[in-house]
Write a protein that holds these residues in place. Structure first.
Motif, PDB file in Angstrom:
ATOM      1  N   SER A  10      57.482  41.493  53.724  1.00 30.42           N
ATOM      2  CA  SER A  10      56.383  40.647  54.734  1.00 30.42           C
ATOM      3  C   SER A  10      55.143  41.253  54.897  1.00 30.42           C
ATOM      4  N   VAL A  11      54.283  40.563  54.946  1.00 29.68           N
ATOM      5  CA  VAL A  11      52.687  40.905  54.775  1.00 29.68           C
ATOM      6  C   VAL A  11      51.775  40.244  55.706  1.00 29.68           C
ATOM      7  N   GLN A  12      50.999  40.814  56.368  1.00 24.17           N
ATOM      8  CA  GLN A  12      49.787  40.172  57.065  1.00 24.17           C
ATOM      9  C   GLN A  12      48.878  39.571  56.023  1.00 24.17           C
ATOM     10  N   ALA A  14      45.828  38.566  54.066  1.00 21.34           N
ATOM     11  CA  ALA A  14      44.835  39.330  53.389  1.00 21.34           C
ATOM     12  C   ALA A  14      45.510  40.377  52.551  1.00 21.34           C
ATOM     13  N   GLY A  15      46.826  40.698  52.966  1.00 22.03           N
ATOM     14  CA  GLY A  15      47.405  41.871  52.337  1.00 22.03           C
ATOM     15  C   GLY A  15      47.962  41.428  50.680  1.00 22.03           C
ATOM     16  N   SER A  16      48.434  42.399  50.376  1.00 19.74           N
ATOM     17  CA  SER A  16      49.124  42.277  48.812  1.00 19.74           C
ATOM     18  C   SER A  16      50.632  42.610  48.840  1.00 19.74           C
ATOM     19  N   LEU A  17      50.993  42.180  47.885  1.00 20.73           N
ATOM     20  CA  LEU A  17      52.430  42.444  47.327  1.00 20.73           C
ATOM     21  C   LEU A  17      52.642  42.394  45.874  1.00 20.73           C
ATOM     22  N   ARG A  66      43.708  35.324  42.582  1.00 19.12           N
ATOM     23  CA  ARG A  66      44.183  35.959  43.544  1.00 19.12           C
ATOM     24  C   ARG A  66      45.571  36.573  43.119  1.00 19.12           C
ATOM     25  N   ASN A  83      47.372  39.280  45.817  1.00 20.30           N
ATOM     26  CA  ASN A  83      46.307  39.938  46.679  1.00 20.30           C
ATOM     27  C   ASN A  83      45.681  38.598  47.316  1.00 20.30           C
ATOM     28  N   SER A  84      45.287  39.164  48.459  1.00 20.88           N
ATOM     29  CA  SER A  84      44.525  37.979  49.363  1.00 20.88           C
ATOM     30  C   SER A  84      45.359  36.954  49.844  1.00 20.88           C
ATOM     31  N   VAL A 127      54.183  35.724  54.662  1.00 23.99           N
ATOM     32  CA  VAL A 127      52.878  36.006  55.158  1.00 23.99           C
ATOM     33  C   VAL A 127      52.610  35.697  56.366  1.00 23.99           C
TER      34      VAL A 127
END
Length: 129
Positions: A10-12, A14-17, A66, A83-84, A127
């Protein structure tokens, strides 16, 4: 060939994985390896694929600029750097592979699921906005 995906989470926005796809005891030498995703209630969508051994990459328009697909130097792992990230990227992500390159050639048809013989179990990417 058994595929395993790693790196979901899980990420907010604009974050990256970074997702990784490993073939059990396998070395990607001349394969097409793709990443797909499926959100609830939606069809499976091809995101990107790579010709291993040649380094050619292809992206869906929705992720171009991205996401980056790559192959590790030891040829055991294919990764997807994301990304993004946007909430619309939320889905179960699957890696898939086939022996050899695509009979249809290096085209958008490589984003079609039927082109691939082997599939992983998937890893969830969520996200939040």
């Amino acid at each position: 060939l058994q595929l395993s995906e790693f790196g979901g989470g899980s990420v907010q926005a604009a974050g990256s994985l970074r997702l990784s796809c490993v073939g059990s005891g396998y070395t990607y030498s001349r394969n097409a390896v793709g990443w797909f995703r499926q959100a609830p209630g939606k069809e499976r969508e091809g995101v990107s694929y790579i010709y291993t051994g040649a380094g050619r990459t292809y992206y869906a328009d929705s992720v171009k600029g991205r996401f980056t697909i790559s192959q590790a130097a030891d040829k055991t792992t294919v990764s997807l750097q994301m990304n993004s990230l946007k909430p619309d990227d939320t889905a179960m992500y699957y890696c898939a592979a086939r022996d050899g390159w695509l009979p249809s050639g290096f085209t958008s048809l490589g984003l079609q699921a039927y082109q691939y013989n082997y599939w992983g179990q998937g890893t969830q990417v969520t996200v939040s906005s």
